[in-house]
Design an enzyme around this catalytic site. Sequence first.
Site, mmCIF file in Angstrom:
data_model
loop_
_atom_site.group_PDB
_atom_site.id
_atom_site.type_symbol
_atom_site.label_atom_id
_atom_site.label_comp_id
_atom_site.label_asym_id
_atom_site.label_seq_id
_atom_site.Cartn_x
_atom_site.Cartn_y
_atom_site.Cartn_z
ATOM 1 N N GLU A 57 0.827 -1.207 0.000
ATOM 2 C CA GLU A 57 0.000 0.000 0.000
ATOM 3 C C GLU A 57 0.864 1.260 0.000
ATOM 4 O O GLU A 57 1.884 1.332 0.688
ATOM 5 C CB GLU A 57 -0.890 0.007 1.239
ATOM 6 N N LYS B 163 -9.181 3.243 -2.661
ATOM 7 C CA LYS B 163 -9.687 2.853 -1.351
ATOM 8 C C LYS B 163 -11.008 3.567 -1.096
ATOM 9 O O LYS B 163 -11.102 4.797 -1.193
ATOM 10 C CB LYS B 163 -8.666 3.194 -0.267
ATOM 11 N N CYS C 46 -5.402 -2.525 2.577
ATOM 12 C CA CYS C 46 -5.353 -2.393 4.024
ATOM 13 C C CYS C 46 -6.668 -2.799 4.687
ATOM 14 O O CYS C 46 -7.163 -3.901 4.479
ATOM 15 C CB CYS C 46 -4.953 -0.957 4.373
#
Length: 332
Positions: free
Chosen positions: A48, A130, A164
Amino acid sequence: MEDFYPVTKVAAVQAAPVYLDRDKTVEKVCGLIDEAASNGAQLVAFPEAMIPGYPWWIWFNEPAAGMPHFIKLYKNAVTIHSATTRRLAEAAKKNGVYVSVSVSEKDGASLYLTQLWFSPSGDLIGKHRKLKPSGAERYIWGEGDASMMPVFDTEIGRLGGLECWEHMVPANMMAMAAKNEQIHVQAWPACFPAPEHLFSNYPLETGAKAYSIINQCYSVVASQIYTEEMRDILCPDDKPHSLMEPGYGMTAIIDPGGHVLSSVPRDEEGICYATLDLTNLIPGKFMSDPAGHYSNQSLRLVVDETPHTPVTHLGTPASTAVSFDDLQVVAE
């Protein structure tokens, strides 16, 4: 690809960026693509926020204290149509591999945490933003939407990815399960060192395994590590130093049973590899397909894949440009 279950070799990279330096980090990423491809990988997955680095300062101090770091991050962010994405595309093409690399993307005047996907032909085939940045990450990145949750039907399998803490959100898992991904890239930053900390290796590794078990897919888990260089940049006093001990990665390749096929030692940079036989996904589907035969028709998830844009421009603006070639010059 109907009735298509290839055998595929994948690579998960554990590495730190050249912190907040986009160009040097891209050079490092391209070198790691070369290395993984030379070892037979057909998919190379990166951590990430690999380019140009994760904004760790958001967890250490009040938001305004990190403004000098944010300015540097902003200046080193990645725009889609740029020399940076061209270099990454060329590395994928040169090596004939799929590449998933997470970046801080600059779109307009805002930043987003974005997973870029490149094909062996050197095309940027899609991206995932995200959906909801976690906690203090909201100081840095805007939100994505479900129009950017792709799963790619390729000759090496159906490829998807999240970033994540998205792997801990049941709705995200259900949405991806419905797309029948087979190989899933989990992009993570490093973990906090304290074993009792919520974000230490142990619970996050458990969560990474749970995703594979629940969605019955292979997971290619790539994470960063801390370095002395990063700690010196970000930690001017003693207290944050204890939260940034060098190392603390969690890179591994996990099968649908939650077993670790290969991994990288948590305090080292490196690449781990595994050969995945997608036929092995079939027995798990006999037991559980949460978006199919093992769903409960009384419970439904509605996924809105319409792009959500804050500003919509209608019509064509009038041009204010003047061509001096056609302009008549009147003598004074």
